[in-house]
Enzyme design. Structure first.
Site, mmCIF file in Angstrom:
data_model
loop_
_atom_site.group_PDB
_atom_site.id
_atom_site.type_symbol
_atom_site.label_atom_id
_atom_site.label_comp_id
_atom_site.label_asym_id
_atom_site.label_seq_id
_atom_site.Cartn_x
_atom_site.Cartn_y
_atom_site.Cartn_z
ATOM 1 N N SER A 274 -8.901 14.753 78.199
ATOM 2 C CA SER A 274 -9.850 15.799 78.571
ATOM 3 C C SER A 274 -11.160 15.671 77.798
ATOM 4 O O SER A 274 -11.801 14.631 77.869
ATOM 5 C CB SER A 274 -9.175 17.147 78.333
ATOM 6 O OG SER A 274 -9.704 18.104 79.179
ATOM 7 N N LYS A 278 -13.344 12.167 77.221
ATOM 8 C CA LYS A 278 -14.794 11.868 77.208
ATOM 9 C C LYS A 278 -15.123 11.173 75.878
ATOM 10 O O LYS A 278 -15.859 10.179 75.819
ATOM 11 C CB LYS A 278 -15.620 13.154 77.311
ATOM 12 C CG LYS A 278 -15.257 14.126 78.445
ATOM 13 C CD LYS A 278 -16.177 15.329 78.466
ATOM 14 C CE LYS A 278 -15.623 16.609 79.050
ATOM 15 N NZ LYS A 278 -15.060 16.636 80.352
ATOM 16 N N TRP A 367 -10.815 19.817 89.398
ATOM 17 C CA TRP A 367 -11.917 20.151 88.482
ATOM 18 C C TRP A 367 -12.473 18.885 87.801
ATOM 19 O O TRP A 367 -13.667 18.754 87.592
ATOM 20 C CB TRP A 367 -11.372 21.154 87.471
ATOM 21 C CG TRP A 367 -12.304 21.637 86.399
ATOM 22 C CD1 TRP A 367 -12.123 21.519 85.051
ATOM 23 C CD2 TRP A 367 -13.530 22.358 86.550
ATOM 24 N NE1 TRP A 367 -13.157 22.104 84.373
ATOM 25 C CE2 TRP A 367 -14.045 22.634 85.266
ATOM 26 C CE3 TRP A 367 -14.272 22.802 87.661
ATOM 27 C CZ2 TRP A 367 -15.233 23.317 85.040
ATOM 28 C CZ3 TRP A 367 -15.466 23.486 87.441
ATOM 29 C CH2 TRP A 367 -15.923 23.730 86.152
ATOM 30 N N HIS A 417 -3.888 18.525 85.225
ATOM 31 C CA HIS A 417 -4.710 18.090 84.097
ATOM 32 C C HIS A 417 -3.842 17.662 82.910
ATOM 33 O O HIS A 417 -2.858 18.318 82.599
ATOM 34 C CB HIS A 417 -5.596 19.274 83.691
ATOM 35 C CG HIS A 417 -6.716 18.916 82.779
ATOM 36 N ND1 HIS A 417 -7.688 18.008 83.116
ATOM 37 C CD2 HIS A 417 -7.036 19.356 81.542
ATOM 38 C CE1 HIS A 417 -8.561 17.909 82.124
ATOM 39 N NE2 HIS A 417 -8.178 18.714 81.146
HETATM 40 C C1 GCU Z 1 -12.782 22.380 80.356
HETATM 41 C C2 GCU Z 1 -14.044 21.587 80.603
HETATM 42 C C3 GCU Z 1 -13.739 20.116 80.835
HETATM 43 C C4 GCU Z 1 -12.909 19.596 79.686
HETATM 44 C C5 GCU Z 1 -11.688 20.458 79.491
HETATM 45 C C6 GCU Z 1 -10.836 20.142 78.268
HETATM 46 O O1 GCU Z 1 -12.003 22.363 81.485
HETATM 47 O O2 GCU Z 1 -14.690 22.158 81.711
HETATM 48 O O3 GCU Z 1 -14.928 19.376 80.960
HETATM 49 O O4 GCU Z 1 -12.537 18.271 79.922
HETATM 50 O O5 GCU Z 1 -12.093 21.811 79.292
HETATM 51 O O6 GCU Z 1 -11.258 19.473 77.357
HETATM 52 O O7 GCU Z 1 -9.734 20.671 78.209
#
Ligand code: GCU
Length: 436
Positions: A274, A278, A367, A417
């Site tokens: 998540s 990144k 998402w 996710h």
């Molecule tokens: C939120 C955010 C995402 C991110 C995620 C996470 O959903 O919008 O961009 O990747 O949190 O890190 O859990």
């Protein structure tokens, strides 16, 4: 045991999302979906058209046709564009950084592993920001081994069930203070040690919050505070947000690995989920010492194409109540002008070439836009090919459960996710393909 730990990790991610006040409005009709008042598109027919910047064309328009020009000219140009426009520049390695190996090798997991714990001090001031690294090496190892480094959501003592791990801490964003990481509250993120050890790999965890707390209020408690000039209350518009700070901290782990006789610092794999997905992509793009990277559900701001209007967008990320602190301030310029963004996520993947990168997604994680991640991999492929490696050999997105494992890899599980237990088979398969 394994399943418990891993499903725990998924629950953990839900908890992280809650902590960050992330709520997806339940809507009867996708047309009405919105986050923080910003509409979210989940309809493929409404994605619109877009043109991606060409990774193999210099800013002055000259084509890049050989590996040498890519490595010497175009690659550094793209790194700078990401620094200035998305993640923010980071300082050089601190000259007074030091490592304290306070656990020098304790037999653990029934003698199958050797545990080490190291504190990384980022400056001379031992009370200042510092991070604890937890490292397990196979007890049977002869010589140096490859290590899987987990950029973790959790303090080490909560990530691994093993007595003797130093108690870490959590950051309470509302109270703006640190508290000991005791099981219970904020107890999330888990790492399964034995599968790695049994394959002859080392495995390590570091808590991202040690480096920079994951909150807009966290700045005074993290490494970025060490570099504020007198009178400066926030990094400049092209200076590091939290993702760059986490990446910088992960590079300091590699600096430590280079000093550890049991670790092959040339074979370090990096994994994160998540926002930490990144982070690991940017870390490996920026620091070419990392040998391989696995990014789980990194989504917008990670592997998903920003120009593709599906799921989260730059505008959602930089909305003031959400995650602007994770990026440099310049990133907000593109919230309403994504067409002017000088880079896109395919170029982030291209920066990792010729090193292996695996994108793991989930088919119901709309998402994070799994298709946007696949299309980024397709668009990064010409750079992998230029460097003599395989990217995606198709522009048809594979169905869930069908991995494409080349130097560039893509795998979508059936589900949402984060990671599910079966994803780890692909992770280790990918590592065995490339790091053996
Ligand atoms: C939120 C955010 C995402 C991110 C995620 C996470 O959903 O919008 O961009 O990747 O949190 O890190 O859990």
């Amino acid at each position: 045991m394994k399943n418990t730990i891993l499903s725990f990790q998924m629950v953990a991610l839900a908890a992280v999302a809650c902590l960050a006040s992330f709520t997806i409005a339940q809507v009867a009709d996708d047309k009405d979906a919105s986050i923080a008042g910003i509409p979210v598109n989940y309809t493929e027919a409404r994605v619109g058209t877009y043109t991606l910047p060409d990774p193999l064309k210099m800013s002055d328009g000259k084509p890049v046709t050989d590996a040498k020009t890519w490595l010497a000219k175009r690659r550094p140009e793209i790194v700078r564009l990401f620094e200035e426009n998305q993640y923010g520049r980071t300082p050089e390695r601190p000259a007074d950084m030091s490592f304290d190996v306070f656990d020098r090798g304790t037999p653990s997991f029934d003698g199958k592993a050797i545990r080490k714990q190291i504190t990384i001090y980022f400056s001379k001031d031992k009370s200042g920001p510092k991070a604890d690294l937890l490292l397990y090496l196979p007890a049977s190892a002869i010589g140096k081994v490859p290590v899987l480094l987990n950029a973790g959501f959790s303090a080490n003592n909560l990530a691994v069930s093993d007595p003797g791990i130093k108690t870490g801490w959590i950051f309470d964003a509302k109270k703006k203070e640190r508290a000991p990481a005791v099981p219970g509250k904020f107890n999330f993120g888990g790492l399964d040690v034995l599968p790695a050890i049994e394959k002859g790999f080392g495995i390590a965890n570091i808590n991202y919050a040690d480096i920079d707390p994951d909150a807009a209020t966290g700045l005074p408690f993290g490494v970025r505070s060490l570099y504020l000039k007198p009178g400066q209350t926030a990094p400049a518009p092209d200076e590091w947000g939290s993702i760059s700070a986490w990446a910088w901290g992960l590079s300091s782990v590699l600096d430590y690995f280079e000093t550890d006789a049991g670790v092959d610092a040339k074979r370090i794999a990096l994994i994160g989920v998540s926002r930490l997905g990144k982070t690991v992509l940017w870390t490996a793009a920026h620091d070419t010492r990392f040998a391989l990277v696995i990014a789980s559900c990194s989504g917008e701001g990670g592997a998903a194409l920003s120009r593709r209007n599906y799921g989260e967008t730059i505008k959602h990320l930089v909305e003031p109540t959400r995650f602007p602190y994770q990026f440099c301030a310049n990133y907000a310029k593109y919230a309403d002008h994504v067409d002017q963004f000088p880079v896109d996520s395919h170029m982030l993947l291209a920066l990792i070439a010729p090193r292996p990168v695996l994108l793991q997604t989930g088919d119901t994680d709309r998402w994070s836009d799994p298709k946007g991640e696949f299309l980024a991999a397709v668009a990064a492929t010409p750079v992998f090919k230029l460097l003599g490696k395989d990217g995606m050999d198709t522009d048809q997105m594979p169905p869930a459960g069908t991995p494409i494992l080349h130097t560039l890899g893509y795998f979508m599980h059936s589900g949402g996710h984060g990671m599910i237990p079966s994803d780890w088979q692909q992770v280790y398969k990918f590592m065995e393909m490339h790091l053996r």
